[in-house]
Design a protein around this motif. Structure first.
Motif, PDB file in Angstrom:
ATOM      1  N   PRO A   1     -35.793 -66.166  -0.433  1.00 55.33           N
ATOM      2  CA  PRO A   1     -35.264 -65.468   0.744  1.00 55.33           C
ATOM      3  C   PRO A   1     -34.041 -64.605   0.429  1.00 55.33           C
ATOM      4  CG  PRO A   1     -34.397 -67.673   0.717  1.00 55.33           C
ATOM      5  CD  PRO A   1     -35.171 -67.504  -0.569  1.00 55.33           C
ATOM      6  N   TRP A   2     -33.413 -64.105   1.478  1.00 53.60           N
ATOM      7  CA  TRP A   2     -32.349 -63.112   1.341  1.00 53.60           C
ATOM      8  C   TRP A   2     -30.934 -63.658   1.414  1.00 53.60           C
ATOM      9  CZ3 TRP A   2     -29.875 -63.965   5.833  1.00 53.60           C
ATOM     10  CH2 TRP A   2     -30.638 -64.338   6.945  1.00 53.60           C
ATOM     11  N   ASN A   3     -30.788 -64.924   1.816  1.00 49.48           N
ATOM     12  CA  ASN A   3     -29.421 -65.375   2.125  1.00 49.48           C
ATOM     13  C   ASN A   3     -28.574 -65.651   0.885  1.00 49.48           C
ATOM     14  OD1 ASN A   3     -31.204 -67.525   1.735  1.00 49.48           O
ATOM     15  ND2 ASN A   3     -29.926 -68.926   2.900  1.00 49.48           N
TER      16      ASN A   3
ATOM     17  N   ALA B   1     -42.737 -63.753  -9.597  1.00 44.92           N
ATOM     18  CA  ALA B   1     -41.720 -64.039  -8.591  1.00 44.92           C
ATOM     19  C   ALA B   1     -41.534 -62.851  -7.666  1.00 44.92           C
ATOM     20  CB  ALA B   1     -40.402 -64.373  -9.282  1.00 44.92           C
ATOM     21  N   LYS B   2     -41.217 -63.179  -6.402  1.00 46.59           N
ATOM     22  CA  LYS B   2     -40.937 -62.124  -5.438  1.00 46.59           C
ATOM     23  C   LYS B   2     -39.651 -62.457  -4.677  1.00 46.59           C
ATOM     24  CE  LYS B   2     -42.048 -61.282  -1.125  1.00 46.59           C
ATOM     25  NZ  LYS B   2     -40.872 -60.516  -0.704  1.00 46.59           N
ATOM     26  N   PRO B   3     -38.618 -61.628  -4.874  1.00 44.95           N
ATOM     27  CA  PRO B   3     -37.417 -61.827  -4.065  1.00 44.95           C
ATOM     28  C   PRO B   3     -37.655 -61.264  -2.665  1.00 44.95           C
ATOM     29  CG  PRO B   3     -37.131 -59.894  -5.445  1.00 44.95           C
ATOM     30  CD  PRO B   3     -38.500 -60.459  -5.763  1.00 44.95           C
ATOM     31  N   SER B   4     -36.771 -61.557  -1.753  1.00 46.59           N
ATOM     32  CA  SER B   4     -36.903 -60.987  -0.402  1.00 46.59           C
ATOM     33  C   SER B   4     -36.790 -59.462  -0.491  1.00 46.59           C
ATOM     34  CB  SER B   4     -35.794 -61.529   0.492  1.00 46.59           C
ATOM     35  OG  SER B   4     -35.750 -60.769   1.681  1.00 46.59           O
ATOM     36  N   GLU B   5     -37.574 -58.790   0.324  1.00 47.75           N
ATOM     37  CA  GLU B   5     -37.524 -57.318   0.368  1.00 47.75           C
ATOM     38  C   GLU B   5     -36.182 -56.825   0.912  1.00 47.75           C
ATOM     39  OE1 GLU B   5     -39.391 -59.431   1.953  1.00 47.75           O
ATOM     40  OE2 GLU B   5     -40.299 -58.661   3.781  1.00 47.75           O
ATOM     41  N   LEU B   6     -35.420 -57.742   1.555  1.00 46.40           N
ATOM     42  CA  LEU B   6     -34.107 -57.328   2.071  1.00 46.40           C
ATOM     43  C   LEU B   6     -33.045 -57.341   0.977  1.00 46.40           C
ATOM     44  CD1 LEU B   6     -34.067 -59.272   5.479  1.00 46.40           C
ATOM     45  CD2 LEU B   6     -34.696 -56.897   5.069  1.00 46.40           C
TER      46      LEU B   6
ATOM     47  N   GLY C   1     -37.745 -70.154   2.739  1.00 47.65           N
ATOM     48  CA  GLY C   1     -37.684 -69.145   3.796  1.00 47.65           C
ATOM     49  C   GLY C   1     -37.763 -69.804   5.158  1.00 47.65           C
ATOM     50  N   GLY C   2     -38.197 -69.052   6.149  1.00 46.30           N
ATOM     51  CA  GLY C   2     -38.260 -69.562   7.515  1.00 46.30           C
ATOM     52  C   GLY C   2     -39.411 -70.544   7.702  1.00 46.30           C
ATOM     53  N   THR C   3     -39.267 -71.420   8.700  1.00 44.17           N
ATOM     54  CA  THR C   3     -40.291 -72.448   8.950  1.00 44.17           C
ATOM     55  C   THR C   3     -41.621 -71.826   9.379  1.00 44.17           C
ATOM     56  OG1 THR C   3     -38.654 -74.137   9.398  1.00 44.17           O
ATOM     57  CG2 THR C   3     -40.802 -74.488  10.385  1.00 44.17           C
TER      58      THR C   3
ATOM     59  N   ASP D   1     -29.669 -58.526  15.832  1.00 45.56           N
ATOM     60  CA  ASP D   1     -30.244 -58.593  17.189  1.00 45.56           C
ATOM     61  C   ASP D   1     -30.664 -60.017  17.528  1.00 45.56           C
ATOM     62  OD1 ASP D   1     -29.939 -55.903  17.494  1.00 45.56           O
ATOM     63  OD2 ASP D   1     -32.026 -55.376  17.075  1.00 45.56           O
ATOM     64  N   LYS D   2     -31.248 -60.691  16.516  1.00 45.19           N
ATOM     65  CA  LYS D   2     -31.706 -62.068  16.761  1.00 45.19           C
ATOM     66  C   LYS D   2     -30.510 -62.973  17.102  1.00 45.19           C
ATOM     67  CE  LYS D   2     -33.351 -66.155  14.398  1.00 45.19           C
ATOM     68  NZ  LYS D   2     -33.931 -66.814  13.244  1.00 45.19           N
ATOM     69  N   VAL D   3     -29.444 -62.853  16.301  1.00 46.87           N
ATOM     70  CA  VAL D   3     -28.254 -63.685  16.526  1.00 46.87           C
ATOM     71  C   VAL D   3     -27.677 -63.390  17.915  1.00 46.87           C
ATOM     72  CG1 VAL D   3     -25.874 -64.066  15.756  1.00 46.87           C
ATOM     73  CG2 VAL D   3     -27.738 -63.984  14.076  1.00 46.87           C
TER      74      VAL D   3
ATOM     75  N   GLU E   1     -33.094 -74.545  18.214  1.00 40.04           N
ATOM     76  CA  GLU E   1     -33.731 -73.549  17.340  1.00 40.04           C
ATOM     77  C   GLU E   1     -32.754 -73.027  16.288  1.00 40.04           C
ATOM     78  OE1 GLU E   1     -35.674 -70.610  19.821  1.00 40.04           O
ATOM     79  OE2 GLU E   1     -36.502 -72.179  21.113  1.00 40.04           O
ATOM     80  N   GLU E   2     -33.299 -72.658  15.145  1.00 41.18           N
ATOM     81  CA  GLU E   2     -32.441 -72.177  14.064  1.00 41.18           C
ATOM     82  C   GLU E   2     -31.990 -70.741  14.352  1.00 41.18           C
ATOM     83  OE1 GLU E   2     -34.111 -71.266  10.166  1.00 41.18           O
ATOM     84  OE2 GLU E   2     -32.417 -72.282   9.232  1.00 41.18           O
ATOM     85  N   ILE E   3     -30.691 -70.529  14.381  1.00 42.86           N
ATOM     86  CA  ILE E   3     -30.156 -69.173  14.634  1.00 42.86           C
ATOM     87  C   ILE E   3     -29.861 -68.490  13.300  1.00 42.86           C
ATOM     88  CG2 ILE E   3     -28.342 -67.842  15.787  1.00 42.86           C
ATOM     89  CD1 ILE E   3     -28.082 -70.206  17.786  1.00 42.86           C
TER      90      ILE E   3
HETATM   91  O1  TXE Z   1     -37.732 -65.090   6.371  1.00 40.28           O
HETATM   92  P1  TXE Z   1     -39.156 -65.227   5.761  1.00 40.28           P
HETATM   93  P2  TXE Z   1     -37.147 -63.970   7.349  1.00 40.28           P
HETATM   94  C1  TXE Z   1     -34.997 -68.527   8.491  1.00 40.28           C
HETATM   95  C2  TXE Z   1     -33.967 -67.959   9.439  1.00 40.28           C
HETATM   96  C3  TXE Z   1     -34.438 -66.571   9.640  1.00 40.28           C
HETATM   97  C4  TXE Z   1     -35.932 -66.788   9.671  1.00 40.28           C
HETATM   98  C5  TXE Z   1     -36.777 -65.592   9.344  1.00 40.28           C
HETATM   99  O2  TXE Z   1     -33.996 -68.636  10.662  1.00 40.28           O
HETATM  100  O3  TXE Z   1     -33.960 -65.982  10.799  1.00 40.28           O
HETATM  101  O4  TXE Z   1     -36.151 -67.772   8.692  1.00 40.28           O
HETATM  102  O5  TXE Z   1     -36.231 -64.913   8.235  1.00 40.28           O
HETATM  103  C6  TXE Z   1     -41.566 -63.816   2.117  1.00 40.28           C
HETATM  104  N1  TXE Z   1     -46.530 -65.045   2.403  1.00 40.28           N
HETATM  105  N2  TXE Z   1     -34.627 -68.472   7.091  1.00 40.28           N
HETATM  106  O6  TXE Z   1     -38.174 -63.360   8.218  1.00 40.28           O
HETATM  107  O7  TXE Z   1     -40.125 -64.320   6.414  1.00 40.28           O
HETATM  108  C7  TXE Z   1     -40.503 -62.782   2.399  1.00 40.28           C
HETATM  109  O8  TXE Z   1     -40.878 -61.524   1.899  1.00 40.28           O
HETATM  110  C8  TXE Z   1     -45.677 -65.133   1.367  1.00 40.28           C
HETATM  111  C9  TXE Z   1     -34.192 -69.690   6.501  1.00 40.28           C
HETATM  112  O9  TXE Z   1     -36.369 -63.055   6.543  1.00 40.28           O
HETATM  113  O10 TXE Z   1     -39.473 -66.669   5.732  1.00 40.28           O
HETATM  114  C10 TXE Z   1     -39.296 -63.398   1.702  1.00 40.28           C
HETATM  115  O11 TXE Z   1     -39.372 -63.146   0.309  1.00 40.28           O
HETATM  116  N3  TXE Z   1     -44.386 -64.779   1.444  1.00 40.28           N
HETATM  117  C11 TXE Z   1     -34.163 -69.624   5.038  1.00 40.28           C
HETATM  118  C12 TXE Z   1     -39.486 -64.888   1.972  1.00 40.28           C
HETATM  119  O12 TXE Z   1     -40.864 -65.038   2.275  1.00 40.28           O
HETATM  120  C13 TXE Z   1     -43.937 -64.297   2.617  1.00 40.28           C
HETATM  121  C14 TXE Z   1     -33.802 -68.367   4.396  1.00 40.28           C
HETATM  122  C15 TXE Z   1     -38.665 -65.433   3.143  1.00 40.28           C
HETATM  123  O13 TXE Z   1     -38.918 -64.660   4.291  1.00 40.28           O
HETATM  124  C16 TXE Z   1     -44.795 -64.175   3.736  1.00 40.28           C
HETATM  125  C17 TXE Z   1     -34.327 -67.206   5.084  1.00 40.28           C
HETATM  126  C18 TXE Z   1     -46.137 -64.589   3.592  1.00 40.28           C
HETATM  127  N4  TXE Z   1     -47.022 -64.519   4.593  1.00 40.28           N
HETATM  128  C19 TXE Z   1     -34.675 -67.297   6.396  1.00 40.28           C
HETATM  129  N5  TXE Z   1     -44.070 -63.664   4.759  1.00 40.28           N
HETATM  130  C20 TXE Z   1     -33.694 -70.835   4.300  1.00 40.28           C
HETATM  131  N6  TXE Z   1     -34.387 -71.957   4.461  1.00 40.28           N
HETATM  132  O14 TXE Z   1     -32.743 -70.775   3.534  1.00 40.28           O
HETATM  133  C21 TXE Z   1     -42.817 -63.484   4.305  1.00 40.28           C
HETATM  134  N7  TXE Z   1     -42.734 -63.847   3.007  1.00 40.28           N
END
Ligand code: TXE
Length: 475
Positions: A148-150, A172-177, A226-228, A331-333, A378-380
């Motif tokens: 993810p991006w954080n 490996a794929k980092p977040s696009e952000l 990443g997100g749930t 916007d989400k926050v 919910e996770e903010i």
């Molecule tokens: O994360 P995503 P998003 C939570 C946080 C945030 C929410 C959404 O609440 O607001 O998740 O964030 C890749 N198959 N966390 O949308 O989508 C994506 O490109 C395979 C918590 O930015 O989960 C990125 O590399 N990969 C969290 C990664 O997944 C996919 C950290 C994470 O993106 C995919 C980040 C798919 N179908 C957000 N769709 C933590 N636990 O630390 C997306 N990706």
């Protein structure tokens, strides 16, 4: 403007279909680079390279693999300033934080697993006079790591280091952000002597190339953070091919303050656990639960500290908080803060965007919410915390356990028995008592309930990235 490239077979290459997406700098809100929006063709090239490299890398002596990874760790340290600058511009976090935490930790991840693999040994069971069993652990082959991006390079390296150490090849794929530091890593992998094809880095959208990595029959294990909601899709996709999968997902972590705590420490650390990295850490304590008898005192002191937080340009050493990662996330926050008010919450501090270019939000403290309302459930994932009074230890545990998540929990008390009792009763994979974010990399890391499955860290990660095979010899 910089155009970054994929890293396949030890070379930087343009995406096969020539598609790019803009990468925005959160601190300014302006386009900062273009990144490949990779497709199946790029993935197929990476798979071919990884297949070829696997026979070399998996057969290499552990000592040699370890030396290459130590060298990579050294090189990251040497390039600390450049990497920290990129991480900060890419993510919006303060530069000092990227320098002090993100990049050093990425280097530590490689160093830790470079050492861990040398010390990793097989288990053996001896049934005297009858049989001997031992468990051989072989690398799996090609594995997919999606981050993810954080904490961009920190979490990217946390996955790929154990995978590589075990002898796997990685796509490996980092977040696009936040692609920049992962992009830079390819060069250092070459300098460290990593054979071409061992580490391949593809950029692009999750729904496109991320999903394709999970679906490809060549990737035998997927490690995802990443997100749930995304984790559910990744898990379901991987299950179709019985792939091993590790999911590190979201949290809504309780930070429980008992009346017998060291209040100075509890206040000081709670400010950090609320707002470090703009609250964009899955381990942040976003629900502060405070024993009724000290509620007013804690609130007063906590708010005094919050007022001292400077939000500003990530490049400015005085900024304690920088910008949120994206306009969508801002916007989400903000929508959650509005929801909190609709749900009857009172904003005690912050609650607004900061009027300047880029994605800045005030550190926000809200009270008078029901434990079961959406704001508290919910996770903010931003700089927003709620203050919630509780009466008894049992109440605190019930509130702590009331969400679908179970990642981490912090407990503040000087009563040793209570510390153990409450730790065992709270449904969280990680419990901190009188501290926060203190990490020994040998310990299992991960969450319960909807916070994920599997554990990263230490030997758990080496076991995840290997295929166990039991060999039984009759005596
Ligand atoms: O994360 P995503 P998003 C939570 C946080 C945030 C929410 C959404 O609440 O607001 O998740 O964030 C890749 N198959 N966390 O949308 O989508 C994506 O490109 C395979 C918590 O930015 O989960 C990125 O590399 N990969 C969290 C990664 O997944 C996919 C950290 C994470 O993106 C995919 C980040 C798919 N179908 C957000 N769709 C933590 N636990 O630390 C997306 N990706």
């Amino acid at each position: 403007m910089q155009k970054i490239q994929n890293f396949i077979n030890g070379e930087y290459v343009d995406p096969a279909e020539g598609q790019y997406i803009d990468n925005i700098e959160p601190g300014t809100g302006k386009v900062f680079a273009q990144i490949p929006n990779s497709t199946q063709e790029d993935l197929d090239q990476a798979v071919e390279a990884a297949k070829e490299a696997f026979s070399v890398w998996s057969a290499m002596s552990v000592d040699k693999r370890s030396k290459i990874m130590h060298k990579l760790a050294d090189l990251i340290e040497k390039n600390l300033d450049d990497y920290a600058l990129m991480e900060s511009r890419d993510n919006g976090k303060p530069l000092w934080l990227a320098k002090a935490v993100d990049i050093p930790r990425a280097s530590t991840n490689f160093r830790f697993y470079a050492s861990a693999i040398v010390n990793f040994s097989s288990e053996a069971q001896v049934s005297e006079g009858f049989m001997v069993n031992y468990t051989r652990r072989a690398p799996i082959g090609i594995v997919g790591c999606i981050s993810p991006w954080n904490l961009p390079l920190y979490l990217f390296s946390w996955k790929i280091a154990p995978a590589l150490a075990m002898g796997n090849c990685v796509i490996a794929k980092p977040s696009e952000l936040t692609p920049m530091t992962a992009f830079l890593l390819g060069k250092l992998a070459n300098e460290a002597g990593m054979p071409p094809g061992v580490l391949n880095i593809l950029h692009g959208e999750g729904k496109g190339i991320g999903q394709a990595i999970v679906e490809h029959e060549a990737t035998k294990a997927i490690s995802f953070t990443g997100g749930t909601t995304t984790g559910k899709i990744v898990g379901a996709t991987a299950a179709q091919q019985f792939k091993k999968v590790s999911l590190e997902l979201g949290g809504k972590n309780p930070n429980i303050i008992f009346a017998d705590c060291d209040l100075d420490e509890a206040v000081k650390t709670s400010v950090k656990s609320s707002f470090t990295n703009q609250g964009e850490i899955c381990l942040c304590g976003s629900r502060i639960l405070i024993e009724e008898s000290i509620y007013d005192e804690f609130k007063k002191r906590f708010l005094e500290e919050c007022k001292k937080i400077i939000v500003g340009d990530p490049m400015d050493a005085k900024s304690i908080m920088g910008a949120l990662v994206s306009s969508d996330h801002l916007d989400k926050v903000d929508s959650y803060v509005k929801l909190a008010q609709e749900e009857g919450g009172t904003i005690l501090h912050g609650g607004k965007r900061i009027d300047k270019e880029g994605f800045y939000y005030e550190p926000t403290v809200i009270e008078a919410l029901d434990a079961n309302c959406r704001t508290n459930q919910e996770e903010i994932f931003g700089p927003v915390v709620t203050l919630n009074p509780f009466k008894t230890e049992e109440d605190a545990i019930n509130i702590a356990n009331s969400t679908r998540y179970g990642l981490s929990c912090t407990i503040w008390t000087t009563d040793l028995k209570r510390a153990h009792r409450v730790s065992h009763a709270v449904q969280s994979g990680i419990i901190w008592v009188n501290c926060w974010l203190v990490r020994d990399l040998r310990t299992p890391f991960g969450g319960m309930k909807d916070s994920g499955i599997g554990r990263e860290g230490g030997n758990d990660a080496l076991r995840f990235f290997s295929e166990p095979q039991n060999v039984c010899i009759k005596l």
